[in-house]
Design an enzyme around this catalytic site. Structure first.
Site, short mmCIF file in Angstrom:
data_model
loop_
_atom_site.label_atom_id
_atom_site.label_comp_id
_atom_site.label_asym_id
_atom_site.label_seq_id
_atom_site.Cartn_x
_atom_site.Cartn_y
_atom_site.Cartn_z
N GLU A 1 0.83 -1.19 0.00
CA GLU A 1 0.00 0.00 0.00
C GLU A 1 0.88 1.25 0.00
O GLU A 1 2.04 1.22 0.41
CB GLU A 1 -0.92 0.02 1.23
N HIS B 1 -5.11 6.74 -0.27
CA HIS B 1 -4.24 5.58 -0.21
C HIS B 1 -4.70 4.50 -1.18
O HIS B 1 -5.79 4.57 -1.75
CB HIS B 1 -4.08 5.03 1.22
N HIS C 1 -5.33 0.42 -2.14
CA HIS C 1 -5.61 -0.94 -1.71
C HIS C 1 -5.15 -1.86 -2.85
O HIS C 1 -5.94 -2.15 -3.75
CB HIS C 1 -7.09 -1.16 -1.45
N ASP D 1 -10.05 2.62 8.16
CA ASP D 1 -10.14 3.84 7.34
C ASP D 1 -11.20 4.78 7.89
O ASP D 1 -10.97 5.99 8.03
CB ASP D 1 -10.49 3.49 5.88
#
Length: 155
Positions: free
Chosen positions: A32, A93, A95, A106
């Site tokens: 990630e 971000h 995944h 999150d």
């Protein structure tokens, strides 16, 4: 330009630079990644325009199923953005290899960020990139201590 909406809140941004960065990252790593997003609000404070998807700081921690954004140099970066009339709007971000659905972690992070007075962002945004080919994008907003998924809208 991509546009997403929850209730009367509209979030818009140009996603090509972000997707190019994600593509390059995925060629070199299966972990990630992420960073902060900056931009500005409309005069009525209802719409947010994301202008910058900042890359991770050097002290960020990259995992196969986690990402911890570092803080090294962020104060200076945000100070420069402030001078440009841009503000911290939230985080983004990746995944890798999974859908861009906000996890419980999150959602907790969004709520925590909304209460962090130092961020000066009571309604933070989270952009998550994911999916089989890492091109799917979902946008979430924290509003009234709840996390809401925005729906993509056409221009």
């Amino acid at each position: 330009m991509k546009k997403y909406k929850f209730d009367n809140i509209v979030v818009s941004f140009e996603g090509s630079e972000l997707l190019n960065y994600v593509d390059n990252h995925m060629r070199n790593s299966d972990k990630e990644t992420g960073g902060i997003i900056c931009g500005y609000y409309s005069e009525d404070k209802i719409s947010a325009v994301i202008t910058d998807f900042l890359r991770p700081t050097k002290d960020s921690i990259f995992g196969k199923a986690s990402f911890v954004r570092g803080v090294s140099g962020l104060k200076e970066i945000l100070s420069e953005k402030w001078k440009e009339g841009k503000y911290y709007l939230g985080d983004w971000h990746l995944h890798p290899y999974s859908p861009p659905i906000a996890s419980g972690q999150d959602a907790s992070q969004l709520i925590q960020n909304s209460k962090d007075c130092s961020l000066k962002c009571p309604e933070p945004i989270m952009v998550i990139i994911g999916g089989k080919h890492n091109k799917d994008i979902k946008v979430y907003v924290c509003f009234n201590d709840s996390v809401h998924e925005c729906i993509e809208i056409c221009n």
